[in-house]
Scaffold this motif. Structure first.
Motif, PDB file in Angstrom:
ATOM      1  N   LEU A 132      29.469  -0.913 -12.856  1.00  0.00           N
ATOM      2  CA  LEU A 132      28.111  -0.362 -12.942  1.00  0.00           C
ATOM      3  C   LEU A 132      28.152   0.998 -13.646  1.00  0.00           C
ATOM      4  CD1 LEU A 132      25.320  -1.358 -11.987  1.00  0.00           C
ATOM      5  CD2 LEU A 132      25.575   0.130  -9.996  1.00  0.00           C
ATOM      6  N   LEU A 133      27.510   1.062 -14.815  1.00  0.00           N
ATOM      7  CA  LEU A 133      27.504   2.290 -15.605  1.00  0.00           C
ATOM      8  C   LEU A 133      26.096   2.875 -15.658  1.00  0.00           C
ATOM      9  CD1 LEU A 133      29.692   1.259 -18.687  1.00  0.00           C
ATOM     10  CD2 LEU A 133      30.411   2.358 -16.557  1.00  0.00           C
ATOM     11  N   PRO A 134      25.944   4.158 -15.329  1.00  0.00           N
ATOM     12  CA  PRO A 134      24.625   4.795 -15.430  1.00  0.00           C
ATOM     13  C   PRO A 134      24.275   5.078 -16.884  1.00  0.00           C
ATOM     14  CG  PRO A 134      26.272   6.407 -14.781  1.00  0.00           C
ATOM     15  CD  PRO A 134      26.987   5.088 -14.841  1.00  0.00           C
ATOM     16  N   LEU A 135      23.095   4.655 -17.303  1.00  0.00           N
ATOM     17  CA  LEU A 135      22.644   4.873 -18.677  1.00  0.00           C
ATOM     18  C   LEU A 135      21.659   6.026 -18.794  1.00  0.00           C
ATOM     19  CD1 LEU A 135      22.067   1.143 -19.783  1.00  0.00           C
ATOM     20  CD2 LEU A 135      24.124   2.542 -20.069  1.00  0.00           C
ATOM     21  N   ASN A 136      21.037   6.394 -17.699  1.00  0.00           N
ATOM     22  CA  ASN A 136      20.019   7.447 -17.711  1.00  0.00           C
ATOM     23  C   ASN A 136      20.645   8.762 -17.264  1.00  0.00           C
ATOM     24  OD1 ASN A 136      17.784   9.165 -17.182  1.00  0.00           O
ATOM     25  ND2 ASN A 136      16.467   7.392 -16.814  1.00  0.00           N
ATOM     26  N   GLU A 137      20.635   9.764 -18.138  1.00  0.00           N
ATOM     27  CA  GLU A 137      21.277  11.038 -17.827  1.00  0.00           C
ATOM     28  C   GLU A 137      20.507  11.858 -16.793  1.00  0.00           C
ATOM     29  OE1 GLU A 137      22.056  13.150 -21.413  1.00  0.00           O
ATOM     30  OE2 GLU A 137      23.438  11.631 -22.203  1.00  0.00           O
ATOM     31  N   GLN A 138      19.312  11.413 -16.423  1.00  0.00           N
ATOM     32  CA  GLN A 138      18.570  12.118 -15.383  1.00  0.00           C
ATOM     33  C   GLN A 138      19.046  11.762 -13.970  1.00  0.00           C
ATOM     34  OE1 GLN A 138      14.378  11.412 -15.948  1.00  0.00           O
ATOM     35  NE2 GLN A 138      14.377  12.226 -18.037  1.00  0.00           N
ATOM     36  N   LEU A 139      19.898  10.754 -13.845  1.00  0.00           N
ATOM     37  CA  LEU A 139      20.425  10.383 -12.532  1.00  0.00           C
ATOM     38  C   LEU A 139      21.240  11.535 -11.950  1.00  0.00           C
ATOM     39  CD1 LEU A 139      21.507   6.715 -13.288  1.00  0.00           C
ATOM     40  CD2 LEU A 139      19.656   7.424 -11.757  1.00  0.00           C
ATOM     41  N   ASP A 140      21.052  11.777 -10.672  1.00  0.00           N
ATOM     42  CA  ASP A 140      21.637  12.941 -10.011  1.00  0.00           C
ATOM     43  C   ASP A 140      22.956  12.569  -9.341  1.00  0.00           C
ATOM     44  OD1 ASP A 140      22.104  15.355  -8.829  1.00  0.00           O
ATOM     45  OD2 ASP A 140      20.393  15.289  -7.453  1.00  0.00           O
ATOM     46  N   TYR A 141      24.034  13.232  -9.744  1.00  0.00           N
ATOM     47  CA  TYR A 141      25.349  13.062  -9.111  1.00  0.00           C
ATOM     48  C   TYR A 141      25.802  14.358  -8.438  1.00  0.00           C
ATOM     49  CZ  TYR A 141      26.593   8.446 -11.069  1.00  0.00           C
ATOM     50  OH  TYR A 141      26.657   7.100 -11.358  1.00  0.00           O
ATOM     51  N   SER A 142      24.892  15.261  -8.157  1.00  0.00           N
ATOM     52  CA  SER A 142      25.264  16.547  -7.582  1.00  0.00           C
ATOM     53  C   SER A 142      25.501  16.431  -6.072  1.00  0.00           C
ATOM     54  CB  SER A 142      24.176  17.584  -7.870  1.00  0.00           C
ATOM     55  OG  SER A 142      22.946  17.199  -7.271  1.00  0.00           O
ATOM     56  N   PHE A 143      25.947  17.502  -5.482  1.00  0.00           N
ATOM     57  CA  PHE A 143      26.321  17.547  -4.072  1.00  0.00           C
ATOM     58  C   PHE A 143      25.131  17.132  -3.191  1.00  0.00           C
ATOM     59  CE2 PHE A 143      27.085  19.863  -0.054  1.00  0.00           C
ATOM     60  CZ  PHE A 143      28.345  19.373   0.252  1.00  0.00           C
ATOM     61  N   PRO A 144      25.259  16.059  -2.378  1.00  0.00           N
ATOM     62  CA  PRO A 144      24.131  15.535  -1.591  1.00  0.00           C
ATOM     63  C   PRO A 144      24.017  16.226  -0.230  1.00  0.00           C
ATOM     64  CG  PRO A 144      25.988  14.056  -1.388  1.00  0.00           C
ATOM     65  CD  PRO A 144      26.451  15.186  -2.261  1.00  0.00           C
ATOM     66  N   GLU A 145      23.673  17.482  -0.258  1.00  0.00           N
ATOM     67  CA  GLU A 145      23.673  18.280   0.967  1.00  0.00           C
ATOM     68  C   GLU A 145      22.681  17.766   2.004  1.00  0.00           C
ATOM     69  OE1 GLU A 145      23.557  23.023   2.215  1.00  0.00           O
ATOM     70  OE2 GLU A 145      23.108  22.407   0.162  1.00  0.00           O
ATOM     71  N   ALA A 146      21.541  17.238   1.565  1.00  0.00           N
ATOM     72  CA  ALA A 146      20.492  16.818   2.495  1.00  0.00           C
ATOM     73  C   ALA A 146      20.777  15.470   3.149  1.00  0.00           C
ATOM     74  CB  ALA A 146      19.146  16.767   1.779  1.00  0.00           C
ATOM     75  N   GLY A 147      21.783  14.750   2.674  1.00  0.00           N
ATOM     76  CA  GLY A 147      22.086  13.447   3.258  1.00  0.00           C
ATOM     77  C   GLY A 147      22.562  12.474   2.197  1.00  0.00           C
ATOM     78  N   PRO A 148      22.987  11.269   2.585  1.00  0.00           N
ATOM     79  CA  PRO A 148      23.477  10.279   1.613  1.00  0.00           C
ATOM     80  C   PRO A 148      22.454  10.037   0.504  1.00  0.00           C
ATOM     81  CG  PRO A 148      23.880   9.540   3.869  1.00  0.00           C
ATOM     82  CD  PRO A 148      23.028  10.764   3.979  1.00  0.00           C
ATOM     83  N   PHE A 149      22.945  10.016  -0.729  1.00  0.00           N
ATOM     84  CA  PHE A 149      22.068   9.832  -1.882  1.00  0.00           C
ATOM     85  C   PHE A 149      22.466   8.547  -2.593  1.00  0.00           C
ATOM     86  CE2 PHE A 149      20.695  10.577  -6.301  1.00  0.00           C
ATOM     87  CZ  PHE A 149      19.352  10.837  -6.069  1.00  0.00           C
ATOM     88  N   HIS A 150      21.538   7.568  -2.592  1.00  0.00           N
ATOM     89  CA  HIS A 150      21.813   6.258  -3.177  1.00  0.00           C
ATOM     90  C   HIS A 150      21.370   6.262  -4.635  1.00  0.00           C
ATOM     91  CE1 HIS A 150      21.234   1.630  -3.148  1.00  0.00           C
ATOM     92  NE2 HIS A 150      22.450   1.960  -3.515  1.00  0.00           N
ATOM     93  N   VAL A 151      22.329   6.459  -5.536  1.00  0.00           N
ATOM     94  CA  VAL A 151      22.020   6.539  -6.968  1.00  0.00           C
ATOM     95  C   VAL A 151      21.499   5.198  -7.481  1.00  0.00           C
ATOM     96  CG1 VAL A 151      22.957   7.063  -9.242  1.00  0.00           C
ATOM     97  CG2 VAL A 151      23.778   8.335  -7.249  1.00  0.00           C
TER      98      VAL A 151
END
Length: 325
Positions: free
Chosen positions: A164-183
């Motif tokens: 699975l490759l992300p094509l949209n550069e707006q997808l967030d891979y930063s530190f998920p401090e607020a909780g699990p982040f499902h990209v």
């Protein structure tokens, strides 16, 4: 052999090419032939580029199967971020990639993700979690091992499928401090759209992963471990967050897996059919059984990664479905 027979043999072996060249030379000037050769060479290079980028067949960004849209020639990889550059932030991601025998996907994945994350200024390490034992594939156990072996220099993880490759550069891979982040949210994933889905790409801080006691080690073969992990997340009092403002829909990712070429291990034996819907309240990080056969730092087209060859262990009295028999 006589002269006439000798000339006939030459014509047969040469395929008639001297006559063809003579015919062309009679109809076109040398300059015209040279120009045509240049034009054909340019067209060949253009076709090669489009073929490697996945655009020649008209697949575009939404093509489900194929190579990532990048040139054939190796692309220069970005340099490592300076340790004191505040633009890269203080956090470092451990990209955990469960893996077995899917080398063509790995060769595309590692350089693509290294460029993608570097462009977003995400400090990262890529861990290829290669299962080398003779048991059935266990994605959840591999992620548990990757978490335990990822070191103290990373403070959050991405559970990331290799296909699975992300094509949209707006997808967030930063530190998920607020909780699990499902990209790879159900609204964006090209295949899975049910609301409790948390597979594909999921980011968690290491603290939050420990709160869930990792993933269950009871899921041998393909599927269901993500659904059980969703219940662990809810049981730990955590809230799954997902991307917002992404307008590319099901074309947000490229899915490299070809089901016709690589079959998934979806076998379910009698006991496993009932077990796959239960919550494992006892197992996880605390009881994963494994041995690291080797740890190798290598480069794939200039992109660094660490390959862990992992030997998982299975208690066949607890999970007899771990074997292929």
């Amino acid at each position: 052999m006589g002269p006439a027979r000798h000339r006939a043999a030459l014509r047969l072996r040469g395929g008639g090419s001297p006559q063809l060249l003579g015919l062309l030379a009679g109809k076109f000037s040398i300059f015209q032939l040279f120009f045509v050769a240049l034009l054909l060479g340019f067209a060949s290079l253009l076709w090669l580029q489009l073929s490697c980028s996945g655009e020649a067949a008209g697949g575009g960004a939404g093509a489900g199967v194929g190579a990532p849209r990048q040139p054939c020639l190796p692309q220069p990889q970005p340099p490592a971020p300076p340790a004191d550059d505040p633009a890269w932030g203080p956090h470092r991601l451990a990209l955990l990639v469960p893996f077995r025998e899917r080398f063509e996907e790995l060769l595309a994945f590692v350089p693509y993700m290294h460029r993608f994350l570097s462009k977003k200024r995400i400090r990262h390490r890529i861990f290829v979690l290669n299962q080398v034992d003779h048991f059935r594939f266990n994605r959840a156990s591999l992620i548990n091992v990757g978490f335990l072996e990822s070191g103290n220099d990373t403070d959050y993880i991405a559970m990331h499928d290799v296909d699975l490759l992300p094509l949209n550069e707006q997808l967030d891979y930063s530190f998920p401090e607020a909780g699990p982040f499902h990209v790879a949210s159900p609204e964006l994933h090209p295949l899975y759209h049910y609301k409790t889905y948390v597979g594909g790409i999921l980011l968690l801080t290491k603290q939050h992963y420990e709160m869930c006691n990792g993933m269950s080690n009871r899921f041998w073969g393909w599927g269901r471990e993500d659904d059980e992990f969703y219940r662990r997340i809810k049981g730990a009092g955590l809230q799954v967050r997902r991307p917002s403002g992404i307008t590319t829909g099901y074309e947000t990712f490229q899915h490299l897996h070809d089901p016709a070429w690589r079959k998934r291990d979806q076998k379910r034996i009698a006991a496993q059919k009932q077990e796959q819907f239960k919550v494992d309240r006892d197992g996880g990080l605390n009881n994963v059984r494994y041995r690291i056969e080797s740890r190798t730092d290598l480069s794939v087209a200039g992109a660094p990664c660490t390959v862990l060859n992992i030997l998982l262990d299975c208690d066949t009295s607890e999970t007899p479905w771990c074997t292929f028999g």
